[in-house]
Design a protein around this motif. Structure first.
Motif, PDB file in Angstrom:
ATOM      1  N   TRP A  27     -30.969 -55.324  16.800  1.00 12.34           N
ATOM      2  CA  TRP A  27     -32.074 -55.960  17.513  1.00 12.34           C
ATOM      3  C   TRP A  27     -31.547 -57.235  18.142  1.00 12.34           C
ATOM      4  O   TRP A  27     -30.511 -57.761  17.754  1.00 12.34           O
ATOM      5  CB  TRP A  27     -33.222 -56.298  16.565  1.00 12.34           C
ATOM      6  CG  TRP A  27     -32.922 -57.481  15.687  1.00 12.34           C
ATOM      7  CD1 TRP A  27     -33.245 -58.790  15.928  1.00 12.34           C
ATOM      8  CD2 TRP A  27     -32.191 -57.481  14.455  1.00 12.34           C
ATOM      9  NE1 TRP A  27     -32.768 -59.591  14.908  1.00 12.34           N
ATOM     10  CE2 TRP A  27     -32.113 -58.812  13.996  1.00 12.34           C
ATOM     11  CE3 TRP A  27     -31.584 -56.478  13.693  1.00 12.34           C
ATOM     12  CZ2 TRP A  27     -31.467 -59.170  12.820  1.00 12.34           C
ATOM     13  CZ3 TRP A  27     -30.942 -56.833  12.522  1.00 12.34           C
ATOM     14  CH2 TRP A  27     -30.893 -58.169  12.089  1.00 12.34           C
ATOM     15  N   LEU A  28     -32.267 -57.703  19.144  1.00 15.74           N
ATOM     16  CA  LEU A  28     -31.947 -58.966  19.780  1.00 15.74           C
ATOM     17  C   LEU A  28     -33.105 -59.902  19.464  1.00 15.74           C
ATOM     18  O   LEU A  28     -34.223 -59.691  19.926  1.00 15.74           O
ATOM     19  CB  LEU A  28     -31.793 -58.774  21.291  1.00 15.74           C
ATOM     20  CG  LEU A  28     -31.201 -59.958  22.037  1.00 15.74           C
ATOM     21  CD1 LEU A  28     -30.450 -59.472  23.251  1.00 15.74           C
ATOM     22  CD2 LEU A  28     -32.246 -60.972  22.398  1.00 15.74           C
ATOM     23  N   GLY A  29     -32.836 -60.911  18.645  1.00 15.76           N
ATOM     24  CA  GLY A  29     -33.866 -61.840  18.217  1.00 15.76           C
ATOM     25  C   GLY A  29     -33.697 -63.210  18.849  1.00 15.76           C
ATOM     26  O   GLY A  29     -32.770 -63.445  19.633  1.00 15.76           O
ATOM     27  N   THR A  30     -34.575 -64.114  18.468  1.00 17.13           N
ATOM     28  CA  THR A  30     -34.495 -65.475  19.018  1.00 17.13           C
ATOM     29  C   THR A  30     -33.187 -66.148  18.627  1.00 17.13           C
ATOM     30  O   THR A  30     -32.677 -66.981  19.377  1.00 17.13           O
ATOM     31  CB  THR A  30     -35.686 -66.338  18.556  1.00 17.13           C
ATOM     32  OG1 THR A  30     -35.730 -66.381  17.129  1.00 17.13           O
ATOM     33  CG2 THR A  30     -36.994 -65.812  19.119  1.00 17.13           C
ATOM     34  N   GLU A  31     -32.628 -65.767  17.470  1.00 15.39           N
ATOM     35  CA  GLU A  31     -31.343 -66.344  17.064  1.00 15.39           C
ATOM     36  C   GLU A  31     -30.233 -65.955  18.033  1.00 15.39           C
ATOM     37  O   GLU A  31     -29.341 -66.750  18.338  1.00 15.39           O
ATOM     38  CB  GLU A  31     -30.989 -65.947  15.625  1.00 15.39           C
ATOM     39  CG  GLU A  31     -30.735 -64.471  15.382  1.00 15.39           C
ATOM     40  CD  GLU A  31     -31.976 -63.649  15.050  1.00 15.39           C
ATOM     41  OE1 GLU A  31     -31.819 -62.647  14.343  1.00 15.39           O
ATOM     42  OE2 GLU A  31     -33.079 -63.996  15.496  1.00 15.39           O
ATOM     43  N   HIS A  32     -30.297 -64.726  18.559  1.00 10.49           N
ATOM     44  CA  HIS A  32     -29.287 -64.277  19.522  1.00 10.49           C
ATOM     45  C   HIS A  32     -29.496 -64.966  20.867  1.00 10.49           C
ATOM     46  O   HIS A  32     -28.528 -65.331  21.545  1.00 10.49           O
ATOM     47  CB  HIS A  32     -29.344 -62.759  19.674  1.00 10.49           C
ATOM     48  CG  HIS A  32     -29.194 -62.048  18.366  1.00 10.49           C
ATOM     49  ND1 HIS A  32     -30.261 -61.405  17.766  1.00 10.49           N
ATOM     50  CD2 HIS A  32     -28.136 -61.900  17.534  1.00 10.49           C
ATOM     51  CE1 HIS A  32     -29.852 -60.890  16.624  1.00 10.49           C
ATOM     52  NE2 HIS A  32     -28.569 -61.175  16.455  1.00 10.49           N
ATOM     53  N   LEU A  33     -30.770 -65.161  21.245  1.00 13.92           N
ATOM     54  CA  LEU A  33     -31.049 -65.905  22.479  1.00 13.92           C
ATOM     55  C   LEU A  33     -30.528 -67.336  22.362  1.00 13.92           C
ATOM     56  O   LEU A  33     -29.946 -67.873  23.314  1.00 13.92           O
ATOM     57  CB  LEU A  33     -32.547 -65.911  22.783  1.00 13.92           C
ATOM     58  CG  LEU A  33     -33.142 -64.594  23.266  1.00 13.92           C
ATOM     59  CD1 LEU A  33     -34.671 -64.689  23.348  1.00 13.92           C
ATOM     60  CD2 LEU A  33     -32.567 -64.182  24.608  1.00 13.92           C
ATOM     61  N   LEU A  34     -30.722 -67.956  21.195  1.00 11.52           N
ATOM     62  CA  LEU A  34     -30.206 -69.309  20.980  1.00 11.52           C
ATOM     63  C   LEU A  34     -28.685 -69.323  21.094  1.00 11.52           C
ATOM     64  O   LEU A  34     -28.108 -70.216  21.725  1.00 11.52           O
ATOM     65  CB  LEU A  34     -30.659 -69.853  19.625  1.00 11.52           C
ATOM     66  CG  LEU A  34     -30.222 -71.282  19.284  1.00 11.52           C
ATOM     67  CD1 LEU A  34     -30.740 -72.284  20.324  1.00 11.52           C
ATOM     68  CD2 LEU A  34     -30.701 -71.660  17.883  1.00 11.52           C
ATOM     69  N   LEU A  35     -28.028 -68.325  20.520  1.00 16.54           N
ATOM     70  CA  LEU A  35     -26.569 -68.217  20.666  1.00 16.54           C
ATOM     71  C   LEU A  35     -26.186 -68.050  22.130  1.00 16.54           C
ATOM     72  O   LEU A  35     -25.182 -68.599  22.586  1.00 16.54           O
ATOM     73  CB  LEU A  35     -26.031 -67.042  19.840  1.00 16.54           C
ATOM     74  CG  LEU A  35     -25.903 -67.282  18.354  1.00 16.54           C
ATOM     75  CD1 LEU A  35     -25.677 -65.962  17.606  1.00 16.54           C
ATOM     76  CD2 LEU A  35     -24.766 -68.265  18.066  1.00 16.54           C
ATOM     77  N   GLY A  36     -26.987 -67.292  22.874  1.00 17.66           N
ATOM     78  CA  GLY A  36     -26.736 -67.127  24.302  1.00 17.66           C
ATOM     79  C   GLY A  36     -26.856 -68.429  25.071  1.00 17.66           C
ATOM     80  O   GLY A  36     -26.097 -68.691  26.001  1.00 17.66           O
ATOM     81  N   VAL A  37     -27.800 -69.270  24.667  1.00 15.09           N
ATOM     82  CA  VAL A  37     -27.981 -70.570  25.320  1.00 15.09           C
ATOM     83  C   VAL A  37     -26.824 -71.498  24.973  1.00 15.09           C
ATOM     84  O   VAL A  37     -26.211 -72.095  25.858  1.00 15.09           O
ATOM     85  CB  VAL A  37     -29.333 -71.221  24.920  1.00 15.09           C
ATOM     86  CG1 VAL A  37     -29.397 -72.673  25.378  1.00 15.09           C
ATOM     87  CG2 VAL A  37     -30.498 -70.431  25.484  1.00 15.09           C
ATOM     88  N   VAL A  38     -26.517 -71.629  23.679  1.00 14.06           N
ATOM     89  CA  VAL A  38     -25.480 -72.600  23.278  1.00 14.06           C
ATOM     90  C   VAL A  38     -24.076 -72.133  23.640  1.00 14.06           C
ATOM     91  O   VAL A  38     -23.164 -72.946  23.704  1.00 14.06           O
ATOM     92  CB  VAL A  38     -25.554 -72.968  21.772  1.00 14.06           C
ATOM     93  CG1 VAL A  38     -26.856 -73.638  21.437  1.00 14.06           C
ATOM     94  CG2 VAL A  38     -25.296 -71.788  20.883  1.00 14.06           C
ATOM     95  N   GLY A  39     -23.902 -70.853  23.906  1.00 18.09           N
ATOM     96  CA  GLY A  39     -22.586 -70.337  24.283  1.00 18.09           C
ATOM     97  C   GLY A  39     -22.339 -70.340  25.770  1.00 18.09           C
ATOM     98  O   GLY A  39     -21.331 -69.844  26.249  1.00 18.09           O
ATOM     99  N   GLY A  40     -23.269 -70.928  26.530  1.00 15.40           N
ATOM    100  CA  GLY A  40     -23.187 -70.877  27.977  1.00 15.40           C
ATOM    101  C   GLY A  40     -22.363 -71.983  28.594  1.00 15.40           C
ATOM    102  O   GLY A  40     -22.111 -73.018  27.988  1.00 15.40           O
TER     103      GLY A  40
END
Length: 194
Positions: A27-40
């Motif tokens: 699944w793609l959760g808010t934790e993965h979205l947060l990782l996507g933001v901070v890894g940008g």
């Protein structure tokens, strides 16, 4: 809605899917979205987060720590329509009675789950969004509208994540970062950029 996403916001979602895949999550959760933001690569947004003590490595460690604690993210699984009792029954059918009992059961289960997931090729395609991740993306549109933006940027995605709550905000609290302070700093960043 995705047609209004800027390239940076789209990259957040792509990185989030990559993070979920690497972690062996189905699944793609808010934790993965947060990782996507901070890894940008967005240096302004990354700079704000780093100043507040939020790094990709720190968030990734917290996601891994939560994962190692076992199947405690029932809401994400329920959001995908996964019945935990059925999962436990199937695991015991596959790996034997008591496969999930004992101190190392969660770690063993997740390790086996990741191997099965990767071998099956199931992780190669689109990973479904959890209910909270969908809510965060919908709220990112509302955040953009409220800030009079025509497009949804990575900053708006982060604001949507903060508003949706869930695992990502739990991780920020664990890192001793105030979501209200993050919200305020990101809104200032957007105002100053306009």
């Amino acid at each position: 809605m995705f047609e209004r996403f800027t390239s940076s916001a789209r990259e957040v979602v792509v990185r989030a899917q990559s993070e979920a895949r690497e972690l062996g999550h189905g699944w793609l959760g808010t934790e993965h979205l947060l990782l996507g933001v901070v890894g940008g690569p967005d240096s302004r947004l990354a700079g704000v987060l780093l100043e507040l003590g939020v790094s990709h490595d720190g968030v990734r460690r917290e996601v891994a720590r939560r994962n190692a604690e076992g199947l405690d993210d029932h809401s994400a699984l329920r959001g995908l329509g996964i019945d935990l009792d059925d999962v436990r029954r199937r695991v015991e059918d596959q790996f034997g009675p008591g496969a999930l009992s004992g101190d190392d059961s969660a770690r063993t289960f997740h390790s086996r789950w990741r191997r099965v997931w990767r071998r099956s090729g199931a992780g190669a395609g689109h990973i479904p969004f959890s209910g909270n991740a969908k809510k965060a993306l919908e709220l990112s549109l509302r955040e953009a509208v409220a800030l009079h933006s025509q497009d949804i940027g990575a900053e708006h995605v982060l604001l949507g994540i903060l508003r949706a709550g869930g695992t990502a905000t739990d991780i920020l609290h664990r890192l001793e970062v105030s979501t209200a302070v993050v919200r305020h700093r990101v809104q200032d960043l957007l105002r100053n950029a306009a």
